[in-house]
Design a protein around this motif. Structure first.
Motif, PDB file in Angstrom:
ATOM      1  N   MET A  72       0.822  -1.211   0.000  1.00 47.03           N
ATOM      2  CA  MET A  72       0.000   0.000   0.000  1.00 47.03           C
ATOM      3  C   MET A  72       0.858   1.265   0.000  1.00 47.03           C
ATOM      4  O   MET A  72       0.548   2.243  -0.695  1.00 47.03           O
ATOM      5  CB  MET A  72      -0.946   0.002   1.201  1.00 47.03           C
ATOM      6  CG  MET A  72      -2.078  -1.007   1.110  1.00 47.03           C
ATOM      7  SD  MET A  72      -3.224  -0.915   2.515  1.00 47.03           S
ATOM      8  CE  MET A  72      -4.043   0.647   2.179  1.00 47.03           C
ATOM      9  N   GLU A  73       1.946   1.253   0.766  1.00 44.47           N
ATOM     10  CA  GLU A  73       2.812   2.433   0.788  1.00 44.47           C
ATOM     11  C   GLU A  73       3.527   2.619  -0.546  1.00 44.47           C
ATOM     12  O   GLU A  73       3.661   3.756  -1.035  1.00 44.47           O
ATOM     13  CB  GLU A  73       3.833   2.338   1.917  1.00 44.47           C
ATOM     14  CG  GLU A  73       4.691   3.592   2.028  1.00 44.47           C
ATOM     15  CD  GLU A  73       5.496   3.686   3.297  1.00 44.47           C
ATOM     16  OE1 GLU A  73       5.888   4.805   3.673  1.00 44.47           O
ATOM     17  OE2 GLU A  73       5.756   2.631   3.924  1.00 44.47           O
ATOM     18  N   LEU A  74       3.975   1.534  -1.147  1.00 44.38           N
ATOM     19  CA  LEU A  74       4.602   1.637  -2.464  1.00 44.38           C
ATOM     20  C   LEU A  74       3.607   2.150  -3.500  1.00 44.38           C
ATOM     21  O   LEU A  74       3.946   2.977  -4.357  1.00 44.38           O
ATOM     22  CB  LEU A  74       5.167   0.283  -2.888  1.00 44.38           C
ATOM     23  CG  LEU A  74       6.369  -0.212  -2.071  1.00 44.38           C
ATOM     24  CD1 LEU A  74       6.671  -1.664  -2.403  1.00 44.38           C
ATOM     25  CD2 LEU A  74       7.588   0.659  -2.313  1.00 44.38           C
ATOM     26  N   ASP A  75       2.380   1.662  -3.431  1.00 47.15           N
ATOM     27  CA  ASP A  75       1.330   2.138  -4.327  1.00 47.15           C
ATOM     28  C   ASP A  75       1.126   3.642  -4.170  1.00 47.15           C
ATOM     29  O   ASP A  75       1.045   4.381  -5.166  1.00 47.15           O
ATOM     30  CB  ASP A  75       0.032   1.388  -4.031  1.00 47.15           C
ATOM     31  CG  ASP A  75      -1.147   1.916  -4.810  1.00 47.15           C
ATOM     32  OD1 ASP A  75      -1.174   1.730  -6.048  1.00 47.15           O
ATOM     33  OD2 ASP A  75      -2.050   2.540  -4.194  1.00 47.15           O
ATOM     34  N   TYR A  76       1.044   4.106  -2.931  1.00 52.97           N
ATOM     35  CA  TYR A  76       0.881   5.538  -2.666  1.00 52.97           C
ATOM     36  C   TYR A  76       2.067   6.330  -3.230  1.00 52.97           C
ATOM     37  O   TYR A  76       1.890   7.405  -3.822  1.00 52.97           O
ATOM     38  CB  TYR A  76       0.754   5.768  -1.168  1.00 52.97           C
ATOM     39  CG  TYR A  76       0.636   7.226  -0.779  1.00 52.97           C
ATOM     40  CD1 TYR A  76      -0.559   7.923  -0.965  1.00 52.97           C
ATOM     41  CD2 TYR A  76       1.722   7.896  -0.226  1.00 52.97           C
ATOM     42  CE1 TYR A  76      -0.662   9.265  -0.606  1.00 52.97           C
ATOM     43  CE2 TYR A  76       1.630   9.239   0.126  1.00 52.97           C
ATOM     44  CZ  TYR A  76       0.439   9.918  -0.060  1.00 52.97           C
ATOM     45  OH  TYR A  76       0.342  11.243   0.287  1.00 52.97           O
ATOM     46  N   SER A  77       3.272   5.799  -3.070  1.00 49.36           N
ATOM     47  CA  SER A  77       4.466   6.475  -3.582  1.00 49.36           C
ATOM     48  C   SER A  77       4.444   6.570  -5.098  1.00 49.36           C
ATOM     49  O   SER A  77       4.800   7.611  -5.676  1.00 49.36           O
ATOM     50  CB  SER A  77       5.723   5.727  -3.125  1.00 49.36           C
ATOM     51  OG  SER A  77       5.841   5.755  -1.716  1.00 49.36           O
ATOM     52  N   VAL A  78       4.017   5.495  -5.751  1.00 48.27           N
ATOM     53  CA  VAL A  78       3.861   5.549  -7.215  1.00 48.27           C
ATOM     54  C   VAL A  78       2.879   6.656  -7.589  1.00 48.27           C
ATOM     55  O   VAL A  78       3.119   7.433  -8.520  1.00 48.27           O
ATOM     56  CB  VAL A  78       3.380   4.185  -7.750  1.00 48.27           C
ATOM     57  CG1 VAL A  78       2.948   4.310  -9.216  1.00 48.27           C
ATOM     58  CG2 VAL A  78       4.473   3.141  -7.613  1.00 48.27           C
ATOM     59  N   GLY A  79       1.783   6.746  -6.854  1.00 43.35           N
ATOM     60  CA  GLY A  79       0.809   7.795  -7.125  1.00 43.35           C
ATOM     61  C   GLY A  79       1.384   9.186  -6.980  1.00 43.35           C
ATOM     62  O   GLY A  79       1.089  10.078  -7.780  1.00 43.35           O
ATOM     63  N   MET A  80       2.229   9.390  -5.964  1.00 39.91           N
ATOM     64  CA  MET A  80       2.855  10.698  -5.765  1.00 39.91           C
ATOM     65  C   MET A  80       3.798  11.053  -6.905  1.00 39.91           C
ATOM     66  O   MET A  80       3.849  12.205  -7.355  1.00 39.91           O
ATOM     67  CB  MET A  80       3.602  10.712  -4.432  1.00 39.91           C
ATOM     68  CG  MET A  80       2.718  10.657  -3.205  1.00 39.91           C
ATOM     69  SD  MET A  80       3.684  10.745  -1.677  1.00 39.91           S
ATOM     70  CE  MET A  80       4.277  12.436  -1.747  1.00 39.91           C
ATOM     71  N   ILE A  81       4.553  10.063  -7.376  1.00 41.61           N
ATOM     72  CA  ILE A  81       5.493  10.316  -8.478  1.00 41.61           C
ATOM     73  C   ILE A  81       4.738  10.641  -9.762  1.00 41.61           C
ATOM     74  O   ILE A  81       5.077  11.605 -10.471  1.00 41.61           O
ATOM     75  CB  ILE A  81       6.420   9.099  -8.664  1.00 41.61           C
ATOM     76  CG1 ILE A  81       7.355   8.960  -7.450  1.00 41.61           C
ATOM     77  CG2 ILE A  81       7.232   9.215  -9.953  1.00 41.61           C
ATOM     78  CD1 ILE A  81       8.163   7.675  -7.420  1.00 41.61           C
ATOM     79  N   ILE A  82       3.696   9.874 -10.068  1.00 43.44           N
ATOM     80  CA  ILE A  82       2.893  10.144 -11.263  1.00 43.44           C
ATOM     81  C   ILE A  82       2.228  11.515 -11.165  1.00 43.44           C
ATOM     82  O   ILE A  82       2.179  12.282 -12.143  1.00 43.44           O
ATOM     83  CB  ILE A  82       1.836   9.043 -11.463  1.00 43.44           C
ATOM     84  CG1 ILE A  82       2.493   7.688 -11.743  1.00 43.44           C
ATOM     85  CG2 ILE A  82       0.867   9.412 -12.588  1.00 43.44           C
ATOM     86  CD1 ILE A  82       3.214   7.586 -13.058  1.00 43.44           C
ATOM     87  N   LYS A  83       1.714  11.849  -9.980  1.00 43.56           N
ATOM     88  CA  LYS A  83       1.058  13.158  -9.789  1.00 43.56           C
ATOM     89  C   LYS A  83       2.031  14.294 -10.047  1.00 43.56           C
ATOM     90  O   LYS A  83       1.685  15.293 -10.706  1.00 43.56           O
ATOM     91  CB  LYS A  83       0.494  13.270  -8.377  1.00 43.56           C
ATOM     92  CG  LYS A  83      -0.242  14.600  -8.107  1.00 43.56           C
ATOM     93  CD  LYS A  83      -0.793  14.658  -6.698  1.00 43.56           C
ATOM     94  CE  LYS A  83      -1.586  15.941  -6.472  1.00 43.56           C
ATOM     95  NZ  LYS A  83      -0.779  17.158  -6.678  1.00 43.56           N
TER      96      LYS A  83
END
Length: 521
Positions: free
Chosen positions: A258-269
């Protein structure tokens, strides 16, 4: 007057040239490679995980291309990463052991070898062509100074050379260092805390912050960049930060996902906010399948596939892979293209219009047209375990020349096997099974879990003819690299890495006594 006018004209031309150069540089595509550690094909919602706890990766897949049939080049971390960065199978780039038949090797901190200077890594080629390059996270291609990232094409690095195993006593075994560029900043379990009992650490947050700061800085300087983001929180011992601890229904491993998923979202954003999404290609995948240790039931999921990490069964080598980037990837694709992490090397160079090295055999293909929605490319994939070709996939057929899980010695001593809860007679064994005279074949369309070997009939014969031809062509130009995973020595462990003096963290090393590395699987 003429002199003044001429000077003004020349200055105007120079300014215009600089502007054009900067504009062209910014128009060059950026690349972000996201490589997870031991994450399984079945860990992501878009690939069918019922928990649906990865909304950012699921959105990335819907906006890009989801690859159902994408593979690592090896079922273990170091060889897989070496293959991705060189575009070459481990048997060619030297990331294998020659002292055992069909055993995996990697780069623990007592390994003497590392990535050879003769190998041409992707960041080297990008750097030569005006790119800035950074690795954030795990390297795992050798920890002695000559093997570190800044000596192989990276301009910057924040992360560790080895897995975050530990804690150690710093006397018989040193804790693993964390580097900034060429100098260590501290060690895991010391300055960089990991609480194994609570499965807590801020490392993923640190690695995410490093990635975001780098992207922002490259945008501000209008510099084309290559970011290799390689967090390792899903590798045992798993961890997440306090903000994610206890959030997943899948336990500590799910928290890490879940944390890695959130981090991917931050990078894409951030890429979108900076409008870099218009000129950036992002790849997401894992270095090998999830670990399926029989004495643990708290790690990842390989979905419907057989076994896990360390094996050349589907669960060990098929990876959850997503490509994203509006300028390069047709959105909403579900691609059955047979792909490999080695293809990222070829694809990036193709999109960047950088010539491939012409003095060596490369094992990947460019996926540029596939990403844009073009036709699939028919090709074989070769699955090695150590120095031995174990399996070959062609189309929907997969032929196993050798099969096993791990040794009786390891199973009896530690209780380890790599096919938790799964058994296929004469396939998932602790003794190496030799099927080279008549390979065992599975049809991965009808039997993706490799549970029912095909009959030796006309369909088998036709498929084996194609596979034998592919193997013959492959072996004709195969020149194995010098193996780098044969020799170990406790004296080369991370006792006194560069930078230890500045922080008072140099440790005394034992005398050098090289020995043959022991690989139980």
């Amino acid at each position: 007057m003429e002199i003044v006018v001429g000077f003004v004209i020349r200055m105007h031309a120079i300014v215009l040239l600089l502007h054009i150069t900067a504009t062209c540089a910014q128009k060059r595509p950026n690349f972000v490679f996201m490589l997870m550690d031991d994450m399984g094909w079945g860990d992501i919602g878009a690939f069918g995980n019922p928990a649906k706890e990865t909304p950012y990766l699921d959105r990335m897949a819907s906006e890009g291309a989801l690859f159902t049939d994408f593979y690592s080049a090896n079922p273990l971390c170091s060889p897989s990463r070496a293959a991705m960065l060189t575009g070459r199978l481990p048997i060619r780039n030297g990331f294998y052991t020659s002292t055992y038949h069909g055993h995996n090797g990697y780069t623990p901190q007592n390994i003497v070898g590392g990535i050879a200077d003769s190998e041409i890594l992707l960041p080297e080629l990008l750097k030569e062509n005006g790119y800035h390059t950074k690795l954030v996270g795990k390297w795992h291609l050798g920890h002695q100074e000559q093997y570190l990232p800044l000596n192989h094409g990276f301009d910057e690095w924040f992360g560790a050379p080895n897995c975050h195993f530990g804690p150690y006593d710093d006397q018989t075994t040193p804790n693993i260092p964390v580097y900034k560029d060429l100098e260590m900043q501290g060690r895991y379990y010391e300055k960089f805390s990991i609480d194994r009992k609570k499965a807590l650490s801020n490392m993923t947050k640190l690695l995410t912050d490093q990635a975001l700061e780098y992207i922002q800085r490259m945008h501000d300087s209008e510099t084309p960049f290559f970011l290799y983001w390689a967090p390792d929180s899903t590798h045992d011992p798993v961890y997440s930060s306090a903000a994610f601890r206890g959030k997943s229904q899948r336990g500590a491993y799910g928290d890490a996902v879940m944390e890695l998923d959130y981090s991917v979202g931050m990078i894409i954003k951030l890429l979108k906010d900076l409008k870099l999404d218009e000129n950036t290609l992002v790849f997401f995948s894992s270095d090998n399948g999830a670990a399926m240790l029989s004495n643990k039931c708290c790690d990842g999921s390989n979905g419907p596939f057989l076994c896990g990490k360390q094996t050349t069964f589907e669960g060990g080598v098929r990876e959850p892979t997503i490509a994203w980037g509006p300028a390069f990837v047709k959105p909403g694709q579900i691609s059955n293209q047979l792909g490999s992490l080695m293809d990222w090397y070829m694809t990036a160079l193709d999109i960047a219009h950088i010539p491939l090295p012409s003095d060596r055999t490369l094992d990947g293909i460019s996926l540029r047209e596939v990403l844009a929605g073009g036709k699939r490319v028919e090709r074989p994939l070769f699955h090695y375990r150590g120095n031995t070709l174990f399996a070959v996939r062609w189309g929907l057929y997969k032929a196993h020349y050798w099969t096993w899980t791990n040794s009786w010695e390891e199973f009896n001593k530690y209780g380890y096997e790599f096919c938790r809860g799964e058994y296929v007679a004469n396939i998932t064994t602790h003794t190496q099974m030799n099927y080279t005279s008549r390979p065992v074949m599975f049809h991965l369309g009808r039997d993706p879990g490799e549970k029912c070997p095909m009959k030796y009939d006309s369909e088998y014969d036709a498929a084996m003819e194609l596979i034998r031809d592919a193997v013959e062509r492959h072996q004709q130009d195969l020149v194995p690299g010098e193996p780098v995973l044969d020799v170990c020595d406790d004296a080369v462990m991370n006792w006194s890495p560069k930078g230890c003096e500045a922080i008072g963290d140099c440790l005394k090393s034992p005398p050098s006594r090289p020995y043959k590395c022991v690989w139980l699987h």
